[in-house]
Design a protein around this motif. Structure first.
Motif, PDB file in Angstrom:
ATOM      1  N   ALA A 120     -30.999  14.089 -16.749  1.00 54.02           N
ATOM      2  CA  ALA A 120     -29.993  13.274 -16.066  1.00 54.02           C
ATOM      3  C   ALA A 120     -30.536  12.652 -14.902  1.00 54.02           C
ATOM      4  CB  ALA A 120     -28.721  14.101 -15.760  1.00 54.02           C
ATOM      5  N   GLU A 121     -31.146  13.603 -13.993  1.00 53.01           N
ATOM      6  CA  GLU A 121     -31.522  13.017 -12.714  1.00 53.01           C
ATOM      7  C   GLU A 121     -32.600  11.951 -12.902  1.00 53.01           C
ATOM      8  OE1 GLU A 121     -34.259  12.860  -9.139  1.00 53.01           O
ATOM      9  OE2 GLU A 121     -34.913  13.934 -10.885  1.00 53.01           O
ATOM     10  N   TRP A 122     -33.722  12.270 -13.879  1.00 54.61           N
ATOM     11  CA  TRP A 122     -34.771  11.304 -14.310  1.00 54.61           C
ATOM     12  C   TRP A 122     -34.166   9.879 -14.794  1.00 54.61           C
ATOM     13  CZ3 TRP A 122     -36.140   9.159 -19.138  1.00 54.61           C
ATOM     14  CH2 TRP A 122     -37.411   8.575 -19.037  1.00 54.61           C
ATOM     15  N   MET A 123     -32.865   9.971 -15.595  1.00 55.76           N
ATOM     16  CA  MET A 123     -32.508   8.834 -16.118  1.00 55.76           C
ATOM     17  C   MET A 123     -31.784   7.780 -14.929  1.00 55.76           C
ATOM     18  SD  MET A 123     -31.145   9.861 -19.793  1.00 55.76           S
ATOM     19  CE  MET A 123     -30.558   8.259 -20.265  1.00 55.76           C
ATOM     20  N   ARG A 124     -31.269   8.804 -14.145  1.00 57.35           N
ATOM     21  CA  ARG A 124     -30.479   8.038 -12.881  1.00 57.35           C
ATOM     22  C   ARG A 124     -31.656   7.268 -11.927  1.00 57.35           C
ATOM     23  NH1 ARG A 124     -27.298  12.333 -12.336  1.00 57.35           N
ATOM     24  NH2 ARG A 124     -28.562  13.360 -11.055  1.00 57.35           N
ATOM     25  N   ARG A 125     -32.773   8.026 -11.723  1.00 60.79           N
ATOM     26  CA  ARG A 125     -33.576   7.671 -11.066  1.00 60.79           C
ATOM     27  C   ARG A 125     -34.293   6.418 -11.435  1.00 60.79           C
ATOM     28  NH1 ARG A 125     -38.790   9.389  -9.257  1.00 60.79           N
ATOM     29  NH2 ARG A 125     -38.803  11.279 -10.669  1.00 60.79           N
ATOM     30  N   ARG A 126     -34.807   6.344 -12.684  1.00 61.40           N
ATOM     31  CA  ARG A 126     -35.155   5.400 -13.327  1.00 61.40           C
ATOM     32  C   ARG A 126     -34.432   4.025 -13.707  1.00 61.40           C
ATOM     33  NH1 ARG A 126     -39.698   5.965 -12.131  1.00 61.40           N
ATOM     34  NH2 ARG A 126     -41.223   7.025 -13.330  1.00 61.40           N
ATOM     35  N   ARG A 127     -32.846   4.567 -13.275  1.00 64.93           N
ATOM     36  CA  ARG A 127     -31.919   3.404 -13.825  1.00 64.93           C
ATOM     37  C   ARG A 127     -32.086   2.995 -15.246  1.00 64.93           C
ATOM     38  NH1 ARG A 127     -32.624   1.521  -8.344  1.00 64.93           N
ATOM     39  NH2 ARG A 127     -30.805   1.895  -7.091  1.00 64.93           N
ATOM     40  N   LEU A 128     -32.121   3.803 -15.950  1.00 60.16           N
ATOM     41  CA  LEU A 128     -32.634   3.590 -17.549  1.00 60.16           C
ATOM     42  C   LEU A 128     -31.134   2.920 -18.148  1.00 60.16           C
ATOM     43  CD1 LEU A 128     -34.356   6.384 -19.477  1.00 60.16           C
ATOM     44  CD2 LEU A 128     -35.443   4.341 -18.255  1.00 60.16           C
ATOM     45  N   ALA A 129     -31.565   1.909 -18.894  1.00 56.59           N
ATOM     46  CA  ALA A 129     -30.533   0.904 -19.554  1.00 56.59           C
ATOM     47  C   ALA A 129     -31.262   0.662 -21.092  1.00 56.59           C
ATOM     48  CB  ALA A 129     -30.192  -0.118 -19.002  1.00 56.59           C
ATOM     49  N   GLY A 130     -30.808   1.179 -21.920  1.00 56.13           N
ATOM     50  CA  GLY A 130     -31.394   1.190 -23.357  1.00 56.13           C
ATOM     51  C   GLY A 130     -31.299  -0.236 -23.803  1.00 56.13           C
ATOM     52  N   ASP A 131     -30.009  -0.960 -23.701  1.00 57.68           N
ATOM     53  CA  ASP A 131     -29.997  -2.374 -24.033  1.00 57.68           C
ATOM     54  C   ASP A 131     -30.238  -2.370 -25.444  1.00 57.68           C
ATOM     55  OD1 ASP A 131     -29.027  -3.185 -21.404  1.00 57.68           O
ATOM     56  OD2 ASP A 131     -31.145  -3.725 -20.961  1.00 57.68           O
ATOM     57  N   GLY A 132     -29.777  -1.247 -26.166  1.00 62.32           N
ATOM     58  CA  GLY A 132     -29.963  -1.525 -27.584  1.00 62.32           C
ATOM     59  C   GLY A 132     -31.399  -1.009 -28.209  1.00 62.32           C
ATOM     60  N   ARG A 133     -32.142  -0.745 -27.102  1.00 57.60           N
ATOM     61  CA  ARG A 133     -33.641  -0.146 -27.593  1.00 57.60           C
ATOM     62  C   ARG A 133     -33.231   1.087 -28.448  1.00 57.60           C
ATOM     63  NH1 ARG A 133     -35.317  -3.005 -22.866  1.00 57.60           N
ATOM     64  NH2 ARG A 133     -34.783  -1.212 -21.717  1.00 57.60           N
ATOM     65  N   SER A 134     -34.319   1.763 -29.023  1.00 55.44           N
ATOM     66  CA  SER A 134     -34.116   2.809 -29.834  1.00 55.44           C
ATOM     67  C   SER A 134     -34.854   4.203 -28.819  1.00 55.44           C
ATOM     68  CB  SER A 134     -34.974   2.854 -31.128  1.00 55.44           C
ATOM     69  OG  SER A 134     -36.481   2.353 -30.713  1.00 55.44           O
ATOM     70  N   ALA A 135     -33.970   5.133 -29.322  1.00 55.52           N
ATOM     71  CA  ALA A 135     -34.358   6.509 -28.851  1.00 55.52           C
ATOM     72  C   ALA A 135     -34.267   7.573 -29.738  1.00 55.52           C
ATOM     73  CB  ALA A 135     -33.580   6.890 -27.443  1.00 55.52           C
ATOM     74  N   ILE A 136     -35.218   8.770 -29.607  1.00 52.69           N
ATOM     75  CA  ILE A 136     -35.000   9.685 -30.397  1.00 52.69           C
ATOM     76  C   ILE A 136     -35.059  10.967 -29.508  1.00 52.69           C
ATOM     77  CG2 ILE A 136     -37.525   9.949 -31.052  1.00 52.69           C
ATOM     78  CD1 ILE A 136     -36.296  10.863 -33.703  1.00 52.69           C
ATOM     79  N   VAL A 137     -34.122  12.032 -29.902  1.00 52.38           N
ATOM     80  CA  VAL A 137     -34.153  13.253 -28.977  1.00 52.38           C
ATOM     81  C   VAL A 137     -34.717  14.417 -30.336  1.00 52.38           C
ATOM     82  CG1 VAL A 137     -32.700  14.934 -27.845  1.00 52.38           C
ATOM     83  CG2 VAL A 137     -32.285  12.565 -27.683  1.00 52.38           C
ATOM     84  N   VAL A 138     -35.875  15.085 -29.795  1.00 53.11           N
ATOM     85  CA  VAL A 138     -36.452  16.063 -30.711  1.00 53.11           C
ATOM     86  C   VAL A 138     -35.765  17.418 -30.299  1.00 53.11           C
ATOM     87  CG1 VAL A 138     -38.710  17.332 -30.515  1.00 53.11           C
ATOM     88  CG2 VAL A 138     -38.659  14.922 -30.249  1.00 53.11           C
ATOM     89  N   GLY A 139     -35.742  18.330 -31.483  1.00 51.01           N
ATOM     90  CA  GLY A 139     -34.829  19.511 -31.202  1.00 51.01           C
ATOM     91  C   GLY A 139     -33.641  19.306 -30.604  1.00 51.01           C
ATOM     92  N   CYS A 140     -32.752  18.628 -30.886  1.00 52.65           N
ATOM     93  CA  CYS A 140     -31.414  18.197 -30.151  1.00 52.65           C
ATOM     94  C   CYS A 140     -30.626  19.416 -29.866  1.00 52.65           C
ATOM     95  CB  CYS A 140     -31.111  16.995 -30.552  1.00 52.65           C
ATOM     96  SG  CYS A 140     -30.217  17.212 -32.539  1.00 52.65           S
TER      97      CYS A 140
END
Ligand SMILES: C[S@@+](CC[C@H](N)C(=O)[O-])C[C@H]1O[C@@H](n2cnc3c(N)ncnc32)[C@H](O)[C@@H]1O
Length: 229
Positions: free
Chosen positions: A53-73
């Motif tokens: 959560a902290e990394w995503m906040r710091r990077r201001r991540l916005a997917g804008d429809g890009r793809s993501a995968i979570v391993v061993g979710c």
């Protein structure tokens, strides 16, 4: 590091086994028992991992429809965070009961929860994801499998895509038996041998000064960068 990490799972009978089946076979019974109310899943936080959560906040991540995968979710808490940032999110786990529970926990999240084995990834997933999130799966598998596990996780990252790896760090001279099988810098460097390191941090756990976690951000060069290189 003397403290047990909070996500330390129960020690399965198969701990230390080098057989892929034994090493992964205890997850489904644990999640199934949890679904029946007969066990708790030790790493289930009912919230995304605070490092992610902290990394995503710091990077201001916005997917804008890009793809993501979570391993061993597991139960899907990290996947829900990633999806809420605007990524078209796939999340997979070897344990069918975990995937069922994740879908029940996040019915509105429009996440593609899939039962799948990291050791047998669908061909369509290879180099297909702009963001790959790996949190605490590597450490849940015996060190003898590490090279293979790292290779499979890295293979998911698309050209120009990012991999984030989070894991409990091994202390100097540590001889602790897993799971979790904590990660050394050399383990992180296995990822860096396949992808470009962007930021590799060793972060103390809040309130547990003896415990540190790795958070490693890596990137696969884009196709045009590869051509130039
Ligand atoms: C320690 S748990 C971490 C779960 C979640 N990532 C988290 O941080 O809460 C490790 C997860 O990896 C999953 N797993 C283990 N081996 C796997 C494999 N070969 N393929 C896919 N998932 C696997 C387990 O079922 C479990 O949910």
């Amino acid at each position: 590091m003397t403290d047990s990490p909070p996500e330390d799972p129960i020690r399965p009978a198969s701990a230390g086994s080098t057989s892929p089946t034994d090493a992964t076979g205890w997850f489904e019974p644990l999640y199934a028992a949890a679904a029946r109310g007969e066990a708790t899943v030790p790493w289930d936080r009912h919230a995304p991992h605070q490092l992610l959560a902290e990394w995503m906040r710091r990077r201001r991540l916005a997917g804008d429809g890009r793809s993501a995968i979570v391993v061993g979710c597991g139960h899907g808490d990290d996947a829900a965070l990633v999806a809420s940032a605007g990524y078209r999110t796939t999340a997979f786990d070897i344990a069918e009961s975990a995937i069922r529970a994740a879908g029940e926990r996040y019915p509105e999240a429009r996440i593609d929860f899939v039962t799948a084995d990291l050791f047998h990834l669908p061909q369509a997933w290879i180099e297909a994801f702009d963001l790959v999130v790996e949190s605490q799966t590597v450490q849940a598998l015996p060190p003898s499998m590490r090279e293979e596990v790292v290779a499979h996780i890295a293979s998911l990252v698309a050209p120009g895509g990012t991999l984030i790896v989070q894991a409990v760090a091994a202390a100097d001279g540590e001889t602790r038996e897993g799971p979790p099988w904590t990660l050394t810098r050399a383990d992180i460097d296995r990822f860096a041998a396949r992808l470009d390191p962007v930021d590799i941090l060793l972060i103390p756990a809040p309130g547990q000064p003896a415990l540190h976690r790795w958070r490693a951000e890596l990137r696969r060069p884009s196709a045009s960068q590869s051509d130039r290189g």
